[in-house]
Design an enzyme around this catalytic site. Structure first.
Site, PDB file in Angstrom:
ATOM      1  N   ASP A   1      50.881  37.122 -44.793  1.00 32.54           N
ATOM      2  CA  ASP A   1      51.697  36.851 -45.980  1.00 32.54           C
ATOM      3  C   ASP A   1      53.132  36.481 -45.675  1.00 32.54           C
ATOM      4  OD1 ASP A   1      52.603  39.447 -45.166  1.00 32.54           O
ATOM      5  OD2 ASP A   1      53.404  39.714 -47.190  1.00 32.54           O
TER       6      ASP A   1
ATOM      7  N   ASP B   1      47.025  40.571 -40.800  1.00 34.73           N
ATOM      8  CA  ASP B   1      48.344  41.178 -40.686  1.00 34.73           C
ATOM      9  C   ASP B   1      48.310  42.495 -41.476  1.00 34.73           C
ATOM     10  OD1 ASP B   1      51.158  41.397 -40.194  1.00 34.73           O
ATOM     11  OD2 ASP B   1      51.493  40.722 -42.250  1.00 34.73           O
TER      12      ASP B   1
ATOM     13  N   ASP C   1      53.876  35.146 -39.908  1.00 32.85           N
ATOM     14  CA  ASP C   1      52.444  34.860 -39.759  1.00 32.85           C
ATOM     15  C   ASP C   1      52.143  33.362 -39.715  1.00 32.85           C
ATOM     16  OD1 ASP C   1      51.762  37.614 -39.910  1.00 32.85           O
ATOM     17  OD2 ASP C   1      51.967  37.532 -42.082  1.00 32.85           O
TER      18      ASP C   1
END
Length: 767
Positions: free
Chosen positions: A654, A456, A658
């Site tokens: 995080d 990410d 996600d």
């Protein structure tokens, strides 16, 4: 009917006779609908919309109840129990929001602590001969010591280890041999032989006796094996319980109540009573109850749980809104469209649950080995018994019993049982000292095999905390413009505002007081600073106020190309400049990714942010593959697609957005600075959010997997050598028949070798 009417399902105003959804007559009254879908829903159950109190409760989802096995998802039953395939305790398909004590964990913990308390003095008794003066055995005498060992071992084996005998028996009855088959057999033979040796030693031949005529007892191995396996069960159950925490955190995001708007007024109702088409009021600071569309009003929503981006998104009539996102300062009226199991949040919960259940625990390695090992050992014992009883010297029966028992004892599963857990135990401890928190054992093993790493952007490659990147004033100084902007932004809760205020504080600028402050939801803010009228916001806002933004166009285009969030400023009705806010890279990101790329990993970025921002970060860290502007479900799909291509995929993220991808990947890696949901969905957490720890985690994973392979090799090597020796292969040539006492020593030495090898991981270099 000639007067305007309201659609009873969605509340929209419709013109009778020209309504797209047509009409439906109920109880002598004709109702008109804005679209056919509303008419179909109304005709199916008119009372549900005319009298909300009469609405039936939502039907429970077939996937939201019952218990299943984490290793064998096809096993499903209504209540708790034991998996008939692998013997593990079943766990709830979907947890409740409030964690309840796990009865299996409570039971196993009690058995372990009581068993360990009894095993400690048993070890002292059996190994006391190594102590000066012979230890307790010499003080008490052999006879008393033997009976005391039996008294200590009996409750450990028959009470603390009783679940293993039950599961082992089931595995034999169902012909589905697993690790519990091995445990029950090894512990049972050790304890049973010792009991016969204690109660009826005359039944055993002279070859079963030591140099002084004593018969060896094996109460200590039986108790130690039981205690070790119980410890492994406790640690495993605790880890499994923590994986449910991710789902509990997700379930807790939704508000419990919604404010429904009807012709009779506004009332607060339980979230479960909301149906598609209901009109709902969302007030400042509240969470959006369900997925839907804005009908009236404007606001800015914090959608970081969906996109992972910290900047709120402006919403107005016709814009979609997502359940559990946080409303800002505005108030708006929305129409519910997806409720219950259809909301995006519910889909995220389902994705995480399904991905977690699809993982196979690392203990399955030992179970697969046991499926072949157990029948092989039994066959070897039977062959040894048959050969001795057929062609062995007298007394044939005694020799046959000694040979078969020696085979079973030397093949006791202690070394095999602790081969994997010991490596994992030491490896996770080593990781903790290096900033790598291992939350699931299988993640540590699988990380070594990963060939593709998905990352990410926000909060993973970047810090996730917007900072002031630049200030460009058209006239006057940049500091003057920043001071005016900070004066207004102090009263705003927008993340960009916080970055601007912190930027002014960093430059130690005097920030004057602002008056006549007014927030313009989704657009910007305005007020008076030092007698000057200041306007901050989007390009659209300045144009709406007839401010010429052409002088800002070149700088605006450049900052947008760089992927920054841009705030335009106007003073006294004229364009004054712009302020750019960016999310900086983590300091070690580029170096860490270069190291991972050099190790052969394929690197992919997947983010909900704009393509311009994503590609800017990708260029800085050297990532070629970028998926931008994707939602949580799409992130999980990308992970799944890569796995279907045969790739071993790890995902690092995080945020809440996600969580599905972290759970769908073979290894989920969460940043310690991220959300609780992300960390609970991941198998590995980088405690300080340091990407350098990701390099250390991969090195540790490879070292641990190599150590596990070595331990399993040692365990099987001892059995490959020891079983033939115990069966009497040396007797024809040398007249040697291995006694159970030597078999026990060999078994203990194999366990010692496994433990010693695992402890080497404490010195593993993770640079």
């Amino acid at each position: 009917m000639s007067e305007p009417a309201k659609d009873p399902v969605c509340g929209m105003t419709v013109e009778p006779g020209r309504a797209k959804g047509g009409s439906f007559e109920h109880a002598g009254t004709t109702y008109w609908f804005c679209n056919p879908r509303c008419r179909e829903r109304f005709s199916a159950n008119p009372e549900a919309f005319l009298h909300p109190a009469a609405r039936p409760p939502p039907a429970p989802s077939p996937h939201a109840s019952g218990y299943t096995c984490p290793m064998d998802p096809e096993v499903h039953q209504a209540g708790p129990g034991i998996c008939p395939v692998c013997g593990m305790a079943l766990e709830p398909v979907m947890p409740t929001e409030v964690a309840a004590p796990d009865p299996e964990l409570v039971d196993m913990s009690r058995r372990f602590w009581i068993g360990a308390a009894l095993t400690a003095p048993l070890l002292l008794l059996s190994m006391g001969e190594m102590l000066p003066g012979g230890g307790p055995r010499a003080w008490l005498g052999p006879h008393v010591s033997s009976w005391l060992q039996a008294a200590l071992a009996t409750p450990v084996v028959l009470w603390a280890g009783w679940p293993f005998f039950q599961r082992g028996a089931v595995s034999f009855l169902r012909l589905r041999l697993n690790m519990f088959s091995l445990i029950a057999l090894g512990v049972g033979v050790s304890y049973g032989y010792s009991l016969v040796a204690l109660l009826a030693p005359n039944l055993l031949p002279a070859t079963a006796r030591g140099p002084h005529g004593e018969v060896a007892l094996y109460f200590e191995p039986a108790a130690v094996i039981t205690a070790l396996i119980l410890l492994g069960q406790v640690l495993e159950l605790r880890a499994r319980g923590k994986t449910q925490g991710a789902l509990r955190a997700l379930l807790g995001l939704s508000p419990k109540m919604a404010r429904r708007v009807t012709d009779a007024g506004e009332t607060d109702v339980p979230l479960g009573d909301v149906l598609p088409g209901d009109r709902l009021r969302v007030r400042p600071g509240e969470k959006v109850p369900v997925d839907g569309v804005v009908l009236e009003g404007q606001s800015a929503l914090d959608e970081s749980m969906i996109t992972g981006e910290p900047l709120p998104v402006a919403k107005g009539p016709g814009d979609p809104v997502t359940g559990a996102t946080l409303n800002g300062h505005g108030s708006f009226l929305m129409r519910a469209e997806r409720v219950g199991q259809q909301t995006l949040l519910a889909q995220i919960v389902r994705l995480v649950a399904e991905a977690q259940r699809s993982r196979a625990p690392i203990q399955r390695v030992a179970d697969r080995a046991a499926a072949w090992f157990v029948p092989t050992v039994i066959a070897c014992a039977a062959i040894a018994f048959g050969v001795w009883i057929s062609v062995g010297p007298e007394p044939r029966l005694a020799h046959a019993i000694v040979a078969s028992v020696s085979v079973l004892i030397i093949a006791c599963p202690c070394a095999l049982g602790i081969a994997t857990p010991m490596s994992i135990l030491v490896g996770t401890g080593r990781g903790a000292t290096a900033g790598v928190l291992v939350r699931s054992a299988e993640a540590l093993e699988r990380l070594a095999r990963v060939d593709t790493l998905i990352l990410d952007k926000t909060g993973t490659l970047t810090e996730g905390k917007p900072r002031l990147a630049s200030v460009a004033a058209l006239s006057g100084s940049d500091d003057e413009l920043l001071g005016l902007a900070a004066a207004l932004e102090r009263a705003s809760e927008h993340p960009a505002a916080d970055a601007i205020v912190r930027g002014a504080d960093t430059r130690k600028l005097p920030v004057p007081a602002a008056s006549s402050f007014q927030a313009l939801p989704g657009q910007g803010i305005e007020g008076v600073v030092l007698g000057r009228k200041v306007l901050l916001g989007s390009e659209a806002l300045l144009r709406e106020r007839t401010v010429d933004t052409a002088p800002l166009a070149p700088a605006l285009a450049a900052r947008r190309l760089a992927g920054d969030t841009v705030v335009l400023a106007a003073v006294d009705g004229r364009a004054a400049g712009l302020l750019a806010v960016s999310d900086p890279l983590r300091p070690a990101a580029a170096a860490a990714l270069a190291s991972l790329r050099a190790s052969g990993l394929r690197l992919v970025m997947v983010t909900g942010d704009s393509r311009a921002a994503a590609e800017r970060v990708a260029r800085q860290v050297g990532i070629d593959e970028v998926f931008a502007e994707v939602l949580p479900a799409r992130k999980a799909e990308i992970v799944t697609d890569l796995r279907r291509q045969g790739r071993a995929v790890a995902m690092a993220g995080d945020g809440i957005n996600d969580a599905p991808a972290l759970a769908a990947a073979e290894v989920g890696i969460a940043m310690g600075s991220g959300t609780d949901v992300a960390m609970q969905s991941a198998g590995i957490v980088l405690v300080k959010g340091d990407l350098g720890a990701l390099v250390r985690a991969r090195t540790l994973s490879r070292a641990t997997l190599r150590n596990i392979h070595q331990n399993l090799f040692f365990a099987f090597l001892y059995n490959a050598i020891g079983i033939p020796l115990a069966g009497g292969v040396l007797y024809p040539a040398f007249g040697l028949l291995l006694s159970p006492m030597i078999a026990s020593a060999a078994m203990s030495f194999s366990s010692l070798s496994v433990v010693s090898n695992a402890l080497r991981l404490r010195r593993a270099g993770l640079a």
